[in-house]
Write a protein that holds these residues in place. Structure first.
Motif, short mmCIF file in Angstrom:
data_model
loop_
_atom_site.label_atom_id
_atom_site.label_comp_id
_atom_site.label_asym_id
_atom_site.label_seq_id
_atom_site.Cartn_x
_atom_site.Cartn_y
_atom_site.Cartn_z
N ASN A 1 -84.97 -33.36 31.83
CA ASN A 1 -84.10 -32.76 32.87
C ASN A 1 -82.98 -31.90 32.31
O ASN A 1 -82.19 -31.35 33.08
N GLN A 2 -82.91 -31.82 31.00
CA GLN A 2 -81.78 -31.12 30.41
C GLN A 2 -81.80 -29.62 30.76
O GLN A 2 -82.85 -28.98 30.69
N LYS A 3 -80.64 -29.10 31.15
CA LYS A 3 -80.54 -27.67 31.44
C LYS A 3 -80.17 -26.95 30.14
O LYS A 3 -79.07 -27.09 29.63
N PRO B 1 -79.53 -23.70 27.53
CA PRO B 1 -79.01 -22.33 27.59
C PRO B 1 -80.17 -21.35 27.39
O PRO B 1 -80.42 -20.89 26.27
N TRP C 1 -80.77 -18.40 27.99
CA TRP C 1 -80.58 -17.01 27.55
C TRP C 1 -80.66 -16.89 26.03
O TRP C 1 -80.80 -15.80 25.48
N LEU D 1 -80.21 -20.90 19.54
CA LEU D 1 -79.94 -22.29 19.92
C LEU D 1 -79.59 -23.11 18.67
O LEU D 1 -78.62 -23.88 18.67
N ASN E 1 -78.53 -21.94 15.81
CA ASN E 1 -77.24 -21.46 15.29
C ASN E 1 -76.07 -21.97 16.11
O ASN E 1 -74.99 -22.22 15.58
N PHE E 2 -76.31 -22.09 17.41
CA PHE E 2 -75.26 -22.61 18.29
C PHE E 2 -74.97 -24.08 17.95
O PHE E 2 -73.82 -24.51 17.91
N CYS E 3 -76.03 -24.84 17.69
CA CYS E 3 -75.85 -26.28 17.46
C CYS E 3 -75.34 -26.57 16.04
O CYS E 3 -74.60 -27.55 15.84
N VAL F 1 -85.80 -28.21 21.62
CA VAL F 1 -84.67 -29.14 21.81
C VAL F 1 -84.78 -30.29 20.83
O VAL F 1 -83.79 -30.74 20.24
N SER G 1 -83.56 -29.11 17.63
CA SER G 1 -82.09 -29.02 17.59
C SER G 1 -81.45 -30.41 17.58
O SER G 1 -80.27 -30.55 17.29
N HIS H 1 -66.18 -20.88 17.90
CA HIS H 1 -67.64 -20.84 17.96
C HIS H 1 -68.11 -20.69 19.42
O HIS H 1 -68.95 -19.85 19.74
N THR I 1 -76.94 -33.03 33.70
CA THR I 1 -78.05 -32.44 32.97
C THR I 1 -77.60 -31.34 32.01
O THR I 1 -78.45 -30.69 31.39
N ARG J 1 -73.94 -33.29 23.30
CA ARG J 1 -73.61 -32.68 22.00
C ARG J 1 -72.17 -33.01 21.62
O ARG J 1 -71.34 -33.31 22.48
#
Lengths: 304, 835
Positions: free
Chosen positions: A85-87, A89, A91, A97, A99-101, A140, A143, B7, B83, B89
């Motif tokens: 159910n995770q939304k 990102p 885009w 993703l 790099n973001f994490c 996911v 990540s 960031h 969600t 995180r």
């Protein structure tokens, strides 16, 4: 061994509906814990309380030794979470993703990440919104694994995945947990897949925990019993640990949940003196779950 | 700063770079648009319309961009639901709050602020005004952003945000409509008209904005730090309710300007004398909001101000009337008045005083100022309308004057600056017989800027009703002439920001020859050669309060019976119709009544009446015994002529009784020699300050030669119609001094919209040394279409006033040739040339 997850009287109520009711649960470090239950049983609500997405109405749950309500950045650095159910990102590309994490996790392992990226066969420059559901789940998962979490929480990770992807997914988790001694808490109603993965099983129904047991013990305990008997022979009353009694002509079938007790075969035969033949078969986790689910439905909880 | 904050900030910038680019472009466009300021082209219609459209559209687009940008930013890490990716995180809520705050603070608040400050600086706004603008910009922009943020932090995605936004918008609209309707039903007219008092509106806006800041911040912080959405919603609802209530009901006006008395060294209120000019009166049915309210009649009159001199403008701003009747009934009403619309006669007088010695070329298009005095219920009106009472009228009046603020060369590019206000002559367009001067002015309108920098209180760049008047006068010093242009602000202003804190407004000053009556004046190159532009500013001095007491005040001040209106369909009498109206032989009284009524009714539809028309003889035929029938249907010309012929001694009582209602019967009274018996009536009616009395009436009063009547006669000369006739009747009264009365009368009519009154007065005014009247006289003699009677009067008067050797025929040329050096010699009471 320390418990990575430990709940006491964990309860969550939405208005009048009690989604989780007095859940007492302990998940040992290094275990792969399958949290099973039918739809609406309270699995996702329990996991969301673990992750501090829901605040418990009563009771509490300790995660990595800390009350879930006070989980901080430090604890989340050690938890991986994958949910259907995770939304996401959407885009972002896969690489964006990651790099973001990356800066969020001091233990992020670039080599490990690169290796998994290759193993998972993920296109790094594809946007998440353009990936299939299975690829997204792998992205996911990647990540959530690249920083080698102590606890991996998977909420219905197999939903909507095709068999090949499921297989790859399970294989990846198995390999990694075997290598890294991680704890995995996986909820699913997809029992066939979980059977390959889990070494501990918890079963929840209508918000209440019905069973917590190691997978080996569970499979040692459950047997399908089949007897040949005259069609007109009367059926004796069965002990509570026997469930799902069926009769079809000269054949009587049921599931015994106490087969690991010594002298159990002789005991069962003594209950059916007219029986001509006794046939015993081990049950898959799926069959055990179904037998229990039916028993719950017919109010035979005690059998479990 | 936490590296995770940066960031996240960078992630958001990358994510929203498209809409951010639009945001930056919108602000840059606005900066270019407004930044071009007074240098931008003001004479090109297409450019101006483009500027106008863009200046209206850009702020709206900016708001839309913010409404899209903010939820996209917030929903990157949504705060509701379970969600969201970030929830699992290691991102603390404080980190996210800091990152979002950095984004909004830097890109949505600071960046536009710096741009706007840059625009201000670029347009020459004073540093102190820029500093005063900063809190206003911050409050306004942050309040808008916080409102969007509140909705964004309480929703989990843009779709929900949009749906919730539309629902809330509709709810607010419905609520506003409900409040408006409640006001209609329960608040009355005053709440509708005066709820928008500029300072109060600004105060309400400020309080509402501060509440938005307070509660908006509380909701956003609560949601980010606790994610307790229920509590946030309660906070948001309470905040909205409070700010809505304050925006409608807040009663403390932070920006109210004290209505202080003027500095005694400039204006001494005790020297101000106010009086009611009842000859300029009007009454009408007062507008009622509710059918259930009892209907009311309101009465307006001109309030005369004397004692301060021509250079002062006295504008009544509030009247509190108390009307006491002998039976103990007291009628009261309080009236707030907005008299700042347009140029009034006293503005013209003050401007003429300011430009003493100059001829005002376009002076005739200005109207009298009428002030609401009292309103009474219709029942009261019917009961007390014709009864005399004592009126006590407390008048609050704003006193102001005009000053020459700048003399600007009439050259393209010429500039004028005063503080943060700047003006440039953008274009001088010479037309066939006139010219148009296009100016652009930039000025600030700041909430905290005090009176000097708060010019339109957020109601729009073109709304100047609450600010001091500013005129740009075209002046030709060499010829001693000035011209007041019409100011056209039709293009609106270019404004920095959503509100018009800095407006750059084009002004079009049109000098059209057809606005200058009969003088043959043309704005040609030679005239423009010597002309300059004079900026005239109104200077408010303060407020004076005075009480006017009027004994014998009547609400219904008309002196004759009202006649019904009949459409004029025929030029003169129709013999065929008249032939059908026959008086029977030996008629009964009913026959006579029908006969007279038939004649008079048929005559009502004529446009032209003459004493030679057959109706006069037809009416005379009813005989003296039926004279009263002729007076039954109100005043009618034919009936009056018939009465004049038929009246005899036997009618004395009837005629004298009817005289107060039929002033024209004075001719009969005089003819029959009954003047002594009606002298009280004559004086009493004159004291009622009527507008129209027959000249015979004035002559009859004058013939009393009673010095006690002189003031009333002089007042009638000043205020009544037919001034030349009045003058002729009273000029030779023993011991009467008419200099002041003539001066006042001429001052009243020379800018009057009713030209005939001015022309009627010219022959009198020239006898008292009014040079502008002499100019009118020259124009009248040159005009072939001029009224022969008035020309004849002029010809009769002029020889006594002109120097030896100048004939009436030579006068127009003599005047034009010497007008700059003509003066009135008090000793000889003749006009002479030179010292």
């Amino acid at each position: 061994m320390d418990n990575v997850i430990e709940s006491n009287g964990l309860t969550k109520q939405f208005g009048r509906k009690v989604a989780v009711n007095g859940l007492d649960l302990a998940v040992e470090q290094g275990s792969i814990f399958a949290f099973l239950g039918p739809n609406g049983a309270g699995k996702t609500t329990t996991i969301k309380m673990l992750m501090n997405m829901h605040v418990p109405t009563a009771g509490r749950v300790m995660v990595l030794g800390k009350d879930s309500r006070t989980l901080s950045q430090r604890e989340f650095e050690q938890i991986g979470y994958v949910s259907e159910n995770q939304k996401l990102p959407e885009w972002m590309t896969v690489r964006q993703l990651l790099n973001f994490c990356r800066p969020m996790y001091p233990t992020w392992d670039d080599d490990f990440c690169a290796r998994m990226l290759k193993d998972f066969d993920l296109p790094p420059n594809a946007k998440l919104r353009h990936l299939s559901r299975g690829m997204k789940m792998k992205a996911v998962l990647l990540s959530s694994l690249a920083y080698r979490p102590r606890l991996l929480v998977l909420d219905e990770p197999f939903s909507g995945l095709d068999p090949l992807v499921r297989d790859e997914f399970i294989q990846s988790v198995q390999e990694l947990t075997a290598q890294e001694n991680w704890t995995v808490f996986v909820s699913s109603h997809d029992i066939d897949e979980v059977e390959r993965l889990a070494n501990w099983v918890g079963m929840i129904n209508e918000g209440r925990l019905k069973l917590v047991e190691s997978a080996g013990s569970l499979q040692a305990r459950f047997r399908r019993v089949e007897l040949e008997a005259p069609p007109d022979a009367p059926l004796p009353p069965l002990p509570p640990e026997c469930m799902g009694l069926e009769r079809e002509g000269g054949r009587i079938r049921f599931v015994d949940s106490a087969f690991n007790q010594p002298g159990r075969e002789a005991f069962l035969l003594s209950q059916f003196p007219f029986a001509r033949k006794l046939d015993l078969k081990p049950l898959s986790l799926r069959d055990i779950f179904l037998a229990l689910a039916r028993a719950f439905r017919f109010g035979k909880e005690r059998a479990a | 700063m936490n590296s995770l904050v940066m960031h996240l900030f960078k992630k958001d910038v990358r994510h929203l770079r498209g809409i951010l680019l639009v945001w930056v472009l919108l602000i840059a466009s606005q900066a270019i648009l407004v930044g071009s300021g007074i240098s931008a082209s003001a004479d090109d219609m297409a450019t101006m319309v483009t500027f106008q459209v863009l200046s209206a559209v850009l702020p709206v687009l900016k708001i839309i961009a913010a409404i899209v940008l903010i939820p996209l930013l917030i929903h990157g890490e949504p705060l509701t639901g379970t969600t969201a990716f970030w929830l699992s995180r290691p991102l603390s809520r404080k980190t996210i709050l800091a990152a979002k705050g950095l984004f909004i603070g830097l890109l949505l608040i600071l960046f536009p602020l710096l741009v706007e400050v840059g625009i201000f600086a670029g347009n020459g706004v004073l540093v102190c005004h820029i500093l005063l603008a900063i809190p206003e910009i911050l409050i306004g922009d942050t309040a808008l952003i916080l409102q969007v943020m509140v909705l964004a932090v309480l929703t989990r995605n843009f779709a929900r945000f949009a749906i919730a936004g539309v629902v809330i918008y509709i709810a607010i609209m419905m609520l506003s409509v409900a409040v408006y309707i409640s006001r209609l039903y329960f608040g009355g007219m005053d709440s509708m008209l005066f709820a928008s008092e500029p300072g109060l509106v600004a105060s309400r806006g400020l309080v509402a904005h501060l509440l938005v800041l307070l509660f908006g911040l509380a909701v956003v912080l609560n949601q980010y730090l606790t994610r307790k959405t229920g509590r946030s919603i309660i906070l948001a609802v309470v905040g909205f309710a409070l700010q809505f209530a304050c925006s409608q009901l807040w009663g403390i006006n932070f920006f109210a300007e004290e209505k202080a008395a003027p500095d005694a060294s400039i204006v001494r209120c005790e020297e101000l004398e106010l009086s009611l000019d009842q000859s300029h009166r009007s009454s009408s049915d007062e507008f009622q909001m509710r059918r259930t309210e009892s209907p009311r009649k309101e009465f307006s009159m001109r309030i005369e101000a004397e004692g301060l001199g021509d250079e002062y403008v006295v504008r009544p701003t509030e009247t509190i009337a108390r009307l006491d009747y002998a039976d103990g009934v007291v009628l009261t009403s309080t009236n707030r008045i907005n008299n700042r619309f347009g140029l009034r006669d006293q503005d013209m007088r003050a401007l003429a005083a300011l430009f003493a010695g100059y001829e005002v070329l376009n002076r005739s298009s200005y109207v009298w100022q009428s002030t609401k005095i009292i309103s009474v219920s219709t029942e009261q009106y019917f009961k007390y309308g014709r009864m005399e009472g004592t009126l006590s009228l407390d008048v609050e009046a704003e006193i102001s004057g005009y000053r020459v603020a700048a003399e600007i060369p009439l050259q393209e590019g010429a500039r004028y600056s005063s503080g943060s206000e700047h003006l440039v002559v953008s274009r001088i367009m010479k037309q066939s017989s006139g010219c148009t001067v296009i100016l652009r002015e930039s000025k600030v309108n700041l909430l905290f800027g005090g009176r000097e920098a708060r010019s339109c209180s957020g109601s729009g760049c073109s709304s100047r009703n609450d600010e001091a008047k500013v005129f740009y006068v075209l002046r030709n010093q060499a010829r001693g002439q000035i011209y007041l242009p019409q100011t056209d602000r039709q293009f609106g202003g270019l404004c920095a920001g959503g509100k018009q804190r800095l407006s750059v407004t084009p002004l079009r000053l049109v000098f059209e020859p057809n606005q200058i009556e009969d003088s043959g004046f043309i704005v040609d190159d030679a005239w423009l050669q010597d002309a300059d532009l004079v900026r005239v500013e109104e200077e408010p001095y303060g407020y004076c309060r005075k009480t006017i007491e009027v004994e014998g005040f009547q609400l219904e001040g008309r002196s004759s019976r009202p006649r019904r209106y009949v459409e004029k369909t025929r030029e003169g009498p129709d013999p065929e119709i008249l032939a059908t109206i026959v008086l029977p032989e030996n008629p009964t009284r009913e026959d006579v009544i029908d006969y007279v009524k038939e004649i008079l009714t048929d005559s009502d539809c004529q446009r032209r009446y003459s004493s030679r028309d057959p109706q006069v003889d037809m009416l005379v035929a009813v005989g003296p015994e039926n004279l009263d029938v002729l007076l039954m249907d109100g005043y009618q010309y034919y009936a009056f002529l018939a009465v004049k012929q038929l009246a005899g001694p036997e009618h004395k009582e009837l005629i004298i009784a009817q005289l107060p209602d039929y002033h024209n019967l004075i001719d009969v009274v005089v003819g029959q020699g009954w003047v002594d018996e009606v002298s009280d009536t004559l004086v009493a009616e004159l004291k009622k300050d009527p507008e129209n009395l027959p000249t015979a009436w004035i002559k009859a009063v004058a013939d009393l030669k009673d010095p006690a009547t002189y003031d009333d006669l002089k007042r009638y000369l000043i205020r009544g119609n037919g001034r030349s006739g009045t003058y002729g009747a009273i000029k030779d009264l023993p011991g009467i001094d008419l200099q002041d009365a003539v001066d006042q009368a001429w001052r009243r009519v020379r800018y009057d919209a009713h030209d005939y009154q001015k022309r009627d007065m010219v022959s009198v005014a020239i006898q008292y040394g009014h040079l502008d009247a002499l100019s009118e006289a020259a124009a009248m003699l040159d005009d072939e279409d001029q009224d022969r009677y008035r020309v004849r009067v002029l010809r009769k008067v002029l020889p006594e006033l002109l120097p030896e050797g100048v004939s009436v025929e030579d006068f127009p040329d003599w005047y034009r040739g010497n007008k700059d050096s003509i003066r009135f010699d008090e000793a000889t009471r003749r006009y002479v040339v030179g010292e």
